[in-house]
Motif scaffolding. Structure first.
Motif, mmCIF file in Angstrom:
data_model
loop_
_atom_site.group_PDB
_atom_site.id
_atom_site.type_symbol
_atom_site.label_atom_id
_atom_site.label_comp_id
_atom_site.label_asym_id
_atom_site.label_seq_id
_atom_site.Cartn_x
_atom_site.Cartn_y
_atom_site.Cartn_z
ATOM 1 N N THR A 128 18.774 14.060 -1.481
ATOM 2 C CA THR A 128 20.143 13.234 -0.870
ATOM 3 C C THR A 128 20.017 12.066 -0.714
ATOM 4 O O THR A 128 18.768 11.517 -0.474
ATOM 5 N N LEU A 129 21.068 11.221 -0.838
ATOM 6 C CA LEU A 129 20.894 9.701 -0.336
ATOM 7 C C LEU A 129 21.485 9.587 1.132
ATOM 8 O O LEU A 129 22.520 10.136 1.392
ATOM 9 N N ALA A 130 20.737 8.656 2.108
ATOM 10 C CA ALA A 130 21.246 8.572 3.344
ATOM 11 C C ALA A 130 22.254 7.193 3.053
ATOM 12 O O ALA A 130 22.181 6.643 2.452
ATOM 13 N N PRO A 131 23.166 7.382 4.296
ATOM 14 C CA PRO A 131 23.919 6.124 4.093
ATOM 15 C C PRO A 131 23.522 4.882 4.260
ATOM 16 O O PRO A 131 24.027 3.996 3.599
ATOM 17 N N VAL A 132 22.331 4.704 4.882
ATOM 18 C CA VAL A 132 21.675 3.200 4.781
ATOM 19 C C VAL A 132 21.074 3.116 3.534
ATOM 20 O O VAL A 132 20.993 1.893 3.016
ATOM 21 N N GLN A 133 20.841 4.110 2.663
ATOM 22 C CA GLN A 133 20.154 3.692 1.221
ATOM 23 C C GLN A 133 21.446 3.284 0.598
ATOM 24 O O GLN A 133 21.349 2.310 -0.156
ATOM 25 N N VAL A 134 22.650 3.849 0.709
ATOM 26 C CA VAL A 134 23.905 3.511 -0.131
ATOM 27 C C VAL A 134 24.104 2.074 0.225
ATOM 28 O O VAL A 134 24.264 1.119 -0.740
ATOM 29 N N LEU A 135 23.987 1.497 1.535
ATOM 30 C CA LEU A 135 24.413 0.268 2.188
ATOM 31 C C LEU A 135 23.206 -0.748 1.582
ATOM 32 O O LEU A 135 23.541 -1.591 1.174
ATOM 33 N N GLY A 136 21.997 -0.277 1.395
ATOM 34 C CA GLY A 136 20.909 -0.962 0.920
ATOM 35 C C GLY A 136 21.125 -1.224 -0.464
ATOM 36 O O GLY A 136 20.724 -2.642 -0.758
ATOM 37 N N ALA A 137 21.757 -0.361 -1.206
ATOM 38 C CA ALA A 137 21.829 -0.470 -2.529
ATOM 39 C C ALA A 137 22.759 -1.652 -2.849
ATOM 40 O O ALA A 137 22.895 -2.433 -3.662
ATOM 41 N N ALA A 138 24.101 -1.764 -2.119
ATOM 42 C CA ALA A 138 24.990 -2.717 -2.026
ATOM 43 C C ALA A 138 24.452 -4.056 -1.956
ATOM 44 O O ALA A 138 24.702 -5.219 -2.500
ATOM 45 N N VAL A 139 23.508 -4.191 -0.829
ATOM 46 C CA VAL A 139 22.972 -5.252 -0.250
ATOM 47 C C VAL A 139 22.027 -5.873 -1.404
ATOM 48 O O VAL A 139 21.916 -7.115 -1.810
ATOM 49 N N LEU A 140 21.258 -4.926 -1.842
ATOM 50 C CA LEU A 140 20.301 -5.337 -2.960
ATOM 51 C C LEU A 140 20.979 -5.856 -4.230
ATOM 52 O O LEU A 140 20.728 -6.747 -4.858
ATOM 53 N N ALA A 165 17.986 -9.298 -1.658
ATOM 54 C CA ALA A 165 17.389 -8.351 -2.478
ATOM 55 C C ALA A 165 16.385 -7.490 -1.855
ATOM 56 O O ALA A 165 16.364 -6.188 -1.872
ATOM 57 N N LEU A 166 15.373 -8.342 -1.230
ATOM 58 C CA LEU A 166 14.315 -7.482 -0.469
ATOM 59 C C LEU A 166 14.723 -6.758 0.550
ATOM 60 O O LEU A 166 14.323 -5.872 0.861
ATOM 61 N N LEU A 167 15.640 -7.309 1.588
ATOM 62 C CA LEU A 167 16.390 -6.604 2.441
ATOM 63 C C LEU A 167 16.892 -5.256 1.778
ATOM 64 O O LEU A 167 16.749 -3.947 2.686
ATOM 65 N N GLY A 168 17.841 -5.283 0.778
ATOM 66 C CA GLY A 168 18.372 -4.012 0.299
ATOM 67 C C GLY A 168 17.354 -3.091 -0.245
ATOM 68 O O GLY A 168 17.583 -1.893 0.068
ATOM 69 N N LEU A 169 16.243 -3.659 -0.849
ATOM 70 C CA LEU A 169 15.227 -2.763 -1.252
ATOM 71 C C LEU A 169 14.594 -1.831 0.048
ATOM 72 O O LEU A 169 14.213 -0.876 -0.139
ATOM 73 N N ALA A 222 23.916 -7.221 -4.291
ATOM 74 C CA ALA A 222 24.442 -8.322 -3.919
ATOM 75 C C ALA A 222 23.593 -9.513 -3.928
ATOM 76 O O ALA A 222 24.087 -10.745 -4.617
ATOM 77 N N GLY A 223 22.306 -9.405 -3.408
ATOM 78 C CA GLY A 223 21.375 -10.353 -3.659
ATOM 79 C C GLY A 223 20.837 -10.660 -5.192
ATOM 80 O O GLY A 223 20.848 -11.866 -5.551
ATOM 81 N N ALA A 224 20.769 -9.556 -5.904
ATOM 82 C CA ALA A 224 20.549 -9.874 -7.471
ATOM 83 C C ALA A 224 21.708 -10.784 -7.988
ATOM 84 O O ALA A 224 21.559 -11.474 -8.804
ATOM 85 N N THR A 225 23.017 -10.320 -7.584
ATOM 86 C CA THR A 225 24.017 -11.147 -8.008
ATOM 87 C C THR A 225 24.064 -12.545 -7.729
ATOM 88 O O THR A 225 24.308 -13.463 -8.501
ATOM 89 N N VAL A 226 23.750 -12.835 -6.474
ATOM 90 C CA VAL A 226 23.544 -14.313 -6.016
ATOM 91 C C VAL A 226 22.530 -15.001 -6.890
ATOM 92 O O VAL A 226 22.817 -16.195 -7.463
ATOM 93 N N VAL A 227 21.326 -14.347 -7.162
ATOM 94 C CA VAL A 227 20.325 -14.982 -8.091
ATOM 95 C C VAL A 227 20.941 -15.056 -9.407
ATOM 96 O O VAL A 227 20.567 -16.094 -10.099
#
Length: 332
Positions: free
Chosen positions: A292-304, A150-154, A306-311
């Motif tokens: 606009t949203l950068a591609p890395v932000q979209v990927l970061g949202a997915a990572v975040l 979650a922190l990495l995605g943030l 995923a982390g929240a889902t794991v928790v």
């Protein structure tokens, strides 16, 4: 002869029912959505000439007034205070409402907003460390992995590397805001065990409003700026309507939903799920303000997420307590 059954550790399930976890998850996700609307709502107001401190003073002051009036009319018994609750209410209002807002804005004034956001949202790690080493509750590996994701995605959503510069006081303000945010979750968790969420949020907001009014009185806001128009979602909207919406949705409703979630989930789980707020803020800024949203932000949202889902899934796992010589309470 020693009775083996008496000395052998026994596993006892102490996990929360799935329905309880789901209810708490829904509440904190809704709270994150409400909190996430604050940025898109107040940025046009600040572009019109209001300072972050003036915005914070108005949103908390109006939220306190509305909550106080609503509770006084509908559930006046919630306004009755016990002397034993006063320290907790004052601490919640000063730290969890006033200090976290002022320190975050102070950090933003000196370091990039992405860095300030990341620093504030390290609070889940601080909460987890408190739970692990102060309460001596063993957190599962999945809980730690989910928090790290979650922190990495943030960090990716906030793009903390953009314009990064070192400012000692800015970093200190950011770290202090994280400490206050962690205290907000821990105090809130303790508060809802004895005080109804609506009463806790109402008095906490009142304390926070008084504290911020000492620094920036809400009546000091310039009238010409309040009645001016600002562009929001392609429309010319009066500044005061943006601030009123922020006070109702991003402040009163957000705090109430967040505190209510702590009736069903522990502070360390709620604090991690709350990092969904930057995703909401980023998406709404894109939709309402055209950023606009950068591609890395979209990927970061997915990572975040995923982390929240794991928790969230880890919080559904029955907790095991070993009774006997090896007593080890666990979460997740």
């Amino acid at each position: 002869m020693t009775n083996a059954a008496a000395t052998e550790p026994v596993a006892i399930s102490t996990g929360e029912p799935a329905t309880t976890v789901t209810r708490g998850t829904v509440l904190i996700v809704l709270a994150s959505f409400c909190f996430g609307t604050s940025g898109p709502l107040v940025k046009p107001a600040m572009d019109a000439g209001l300072s972050p401190q003036q915005v914070a003073s108005f949103r908390i002051g109006l939220a306190a007034a509305l909550l106080l009036a609503f509770v006084a009319v509908t559930r006046p018994r919630l306004l009755r205070l016990r002397r034993s609750d006063l320290p907790l209410l004052v601490g919640y209002g000063l730290v969890g409402v006033a200090a976290v807002q002022l320190l975050y804005f102070a950090a933003v004034s000196r370091i990039p907003i992405g860095v300030a956001m990341l620093l504030e949202f390290t609070s889940p790690v601080l909460v987890a460390l408190w739970v692990r080493f102060v309460r001596r509750v063993v957190l599962s590996a999945r809980m730690w992995v989910g928090t790290a994701l979650a922190l990495l995605g943030l960090a990716m959503v906030a793009q903390v590397w953009e314009g990064l510069r070192l400012d000692t006081f800015g970093l200190l303000f950011g770290v202090a805001s994280a400490l206050c945010a962690a205290a907000y979750f821990l105090i809130g968790e303790r508060g809802v065990s004895t005080i109804p969420p609506l009463g806790l949020v109402t008095w906490g907001m009142v304390v926070g409003a008084v504290a911020i009014a000492v620094v920036t009185p809400p009546w000091s806001l310039p009238g010409e700026t309040m009645t001016a128009t600002a562009e929001f979602a392609g429309l010319a909207v009066p500044v005061w309507t943006l601030l009123v919406t922020c006070a109702v949705v991003s402040t009163a409703a957000a705090y109430l939903l967040s505190i209510s979630a702590m009736r069903y989930l522990p502070a360390n789980v709620v604090s991690v799920l709350a990092v969904c707020e930057p995703i909401v803020a980023t998406v709404l800024t894109w939709l309402a303000l055209g950023q606009t949203l950068a591609p890395v932000q979209v990927l970061g949202a997915a990572v975040l997420l995923a982390g929240a889902t794991v928790v969230q899934l880890a919080s559904r796992t029955p907790k095991v307590v070993l009774v006997g010589d090896a007593v080890q309470p666990t979460v997740g």
